[in-house]
Scaffold this active site. Structure first.
Site, mmCIF file in Angstrom:
data_model
loop_
_atom_site.group_PDB
_atom_site.id
_atom_site.type_symbol
_atom_site.label_atom_id
_atom_site.label_comp_id
_atom_site.label_asym_id
_atom_site.label_seq_id
_atom_site.Cartn_x
_atom_site.Cartn_y
_atom_site.Cartn_z
ATOM 1 N N ASP A 295 -2.927 2.832 20.719
ATOM 2 C CA ASP A 295 -3.251 3.267 19.362
ATOM 3 C C ASP A 295 -4.011 2.138 18.681
ATOM 4 O O ASP A 295 -3.436 1.100 18.361
ATOM 5 C CB ASP A 295 -1.958 3.602 18.605
ATOM 6 C CG ASP A 295 -2.180 3.836 17.122
ATOM 7 O OD1 ASP A 295 -3.304 4.231 16.738
ATOM 8 O OD2 ASP A 295 -1.227 3.622 16.337
ATOM 9 N N GLY B 252 -5.578 0.725 15.610
ATOM 10 C CA GLY B 252 -5.626 0.837 14.161
ATOM 11 C C GLY B 252 -6.473 -0.268 13.556
ATOM 12 O O GLY B 252 -6.972 -1.163 14.252
ATOM 13 N N ASN B 253 -6.633 -0.236 12.257
ATOM 14 C CA ASN B 253 -7.486 -1.210 11.586
ATOM 15 C C ASN B 253 -6.923 -2.627 11.638
ATOM 16 O O ASN B 253 -7.681 -3.599 11.636
ATOM 17 C CB ASN B 253 -7.695 -0.805 10.120
ATOM 18 C CG ASN B 253 -8.593 0.401 9.989
ATOM 19 O OD1 ASN B 253 -9.773 0.338 10.280
ATOM 20 N ND2 ASN B 253 -8.022 1.522 9.560
ATOM 21 N N ASN C 158 -3.867 -3.532 13.834
ATOM 22 C CA ASN C 158 -3.322 -3.830 15.153
ATOM 23 C C ASN C 158 -3.701 -2.764 16.171
ATOM 24 O O ASN C 158 -3.933 -1.605 15.820
ATOM 25 C CB ASN C 158 -1.786 -3.908 15.100
ATOM 26 C CG ASN C 158 -1.292 -5.081 14.293
ATOM 27 O OD1 ASN C 158 -1.693 -6.218 14.526
ATOM 28 N ND2 ASN C 158 -0.420 -4.828 13.332
ATOM 29 N N VAL D 36 -1.763 -1.051 19.243
ATOM 30 C CA VAL D 36 -0.430 -0.915 19.806
ATOM 31 C C VAL D 36 -0.541 -0.346 21.215
ATOM 32 O O VAL D 36 -1.133 0.717 21.421
ATOM 33 C CB VAL D 36 0.456 0.007 18.938
ATOM 34 C CG1 VAL D 36 1.862 0.107 19.530
ATOM 35 C CG2 VAL D 36 0.515 -0.507 17.504
ATOM 36 N N ASP E 160 -5.895 9.173 14.691
ATOM 37 C CA ASP E 160 -4.526 8.702 14.531
ATOM 38 C C ASP E 160 -3.682 9.715 13.757
ATOM 39 O O ASP E 160 -2.524 9.984 14.108
ATOM 40 C CB ASP E 160 -4.495 7.344 13.853
ATOM 41 C CG ASP E 160 -5.217 7.327 12.502
ATOM 42 O OD1 ASP E 160 -6.056 8.219 12.237
ATOM 43 O OD2 ASP E 160 -4.955 6.394 11.711
ATOM 44 N N ARG E 161 -4.273 10.308 12.728
ATOM 45 C CA ARG E 161 -3.546 11.296 11.926
ATOM 46 C C ARG E 161 -3.302 12.565 12.729
ATOM 47 O O ARG E 161 -2.214 13.152 12.671
ATOM 48 C CB ARG E 161 -4.326 11.595 10.642
ATOM 49 C CG ARG E 161 -4.502 10.378 9.776
ATOM 50 C CD ARG E 161 -5.496 10.589 8.655
ATOM 51 N NE ARG E 161 -4.936 11.440 7.605
ATOM 52 C CZ ARG E 161 -5.631 11.800 6.528
ATOM 53 N NH1 ARG E 161 -6.892 11.407 6.384
ATOM 54 N NH2 ARG E 161 -5.060 12.560 5.606
ATOM 55 N N THR F 198 -2.636 0.156 7.454
ATOM 56 C CA THR F 198 -3.600 -0.509 6.584
ATOM 57 C C THR F 198 -3.921 0.399 5.401
ATOM 58 O O THR F 198 -3.998 -0.049 4.255
ATOM 59 C CB THR F 198 -4.886 -0.833 7.367
ATOM 60 O OG1 THR F 198 -4.538 -1.579 8.542
ATOM 61 C CG2 THR F 198 -5.842 -1.639 6.517
ATOM 62 N N THR G 216 8.021 -14.692 -11.226
ATOM 63 C CA THR G 216 6.738 -14.072 -10.867
ATOM 64 C C THR G 216 6.842 -13.268 -9.576
ATOM 65 O O THR G 216 6.337 -12.142 -9.488
ATOM 66 C CB THR G 216 5.647 -15.144 -10.729
ATOM 67 O OG1 THR G 216 5.525 -15.843 -11.966
ATOM 68 C CG2 THR G 216 4.305 -14.518 -10.380
#
Length: 259
Positions: free
Chosen positions: A6, A8-9, A11, A13, A107-108, A130, A182
């Site tokens: 897989d 992705g932007n 990683n 996998v 991916d979707r 991401t 903060t």
């Protein structure tokens, strides 16, 4: 063994599957500057570390949303495995019926395939990466639509980069929206606020689907557990969802070849 990847932007996998059992997985940073040897040698090291035989990999299937790395990744696979990978949306279809004007991201689509197979339909699928995506599938398995928003880490990094006095924070639920320093105030605004946005999107998605409030909601992605642990609107967290989707698509592909 099947090697499912897989891309992705953030990683890549890699998952090793024997039937429906995940034997192991590892991640590499998605970096268009890496050479095929850097990718291939890292994969070889993983196999050696866990005493796995690369020759036992029968096929490799890839879903990618980063075209820039595919040439290098494909070359690494050819050089170190001696195989040509099966690419979702190029060599094989996800088989998700989609009535939109554009093709759904691989991916979707893969996540929806797995969610339908594992949890039934209708359903809502969320992927916290991401970008965060929310996808709706009706009782017939047709993709109805969805939405995309910046991922939680992208949002907090943008705040850190654009506000000189604000620090980079750990993504954690502070337990209150009334922070006393903060860091806890940024966590309250970023993490708690993000959960609130996700809850609104889930409710609105269910309302627009028209099936009532009891539609199952399945989440995957690196931050899925953080979000799900702090809301009642996510029913299942499945970190293996996309790898399982790749396996399911591969099995359908091989069955069609044999017919």
């Amino acid at each position: 063994m099947l090697l499912a990847i897989d891309v992705g932007n953030t990683n890549m996998v890699f998952g090793l599957l024997e039937g429906d059992k995940l034997l192991g997985s590892f991640r590499l940073m998605t970096d268009a500057n890496k050479t095929s040897d850097e990718i291939g040698l890292t994969v070889c090291e993983y196999f050696r570390r866990f005493d796995l035989d690369m020759d036992q990999v029968c096929d490799i299937i890839v879903a990618s949303v980063v075209p820039q790395v595919m040439y290098t990744l494909t070359n690494a696979i050819a050089k170190y495995f001696g195989k040509r990978p099966i690419i979702v949306d190029e060599d094989v279809s996800s088989d998700i019926h989609y009535e939109g004007d554009e093709r759904l991201g691989s991916d979707r689509a893969v996540a929806c395939v797995a969610a339908i197979a594992k949890y039934g339909k209708p359903l809502v699928v969320l992927d916290f990466g991401t970008a965060t995506t929310v996808d709706a599938v009706n009782h017939q398995g047709t993709y109805l639509g969805g939405c995309i928003l910046a991922g939680l880490r992208v949002s907090t990094d943008a705040l850190f980069q654009r506000a000189a006095m604000l620090p980079r924070i750990e993504l954690d639920h502070p337990g209150t929206v009334l922070g006393q320093n903060t860091v806890s105030q940024i966590q309250a605004g970023s993490v708690v606020g993000y959960i609130g946005a996700i809850e609104y999107l889930i409710r609105q998605t269910k309302e627009e689907m028209g099936y009532g409030p009891d539609i199952k909601v399945v989440a995957t992605g690196g931050l899925a557990r953080l979000i799900a642990d702090n809301t009642d609107l996510i029913d299942v967290v499945d970190s293996q969802l996309i790898l399982d989707g790749l396996r399911i698509i591969y099995e359908r592909y091989k069955n069609q070849e044999q017919e």
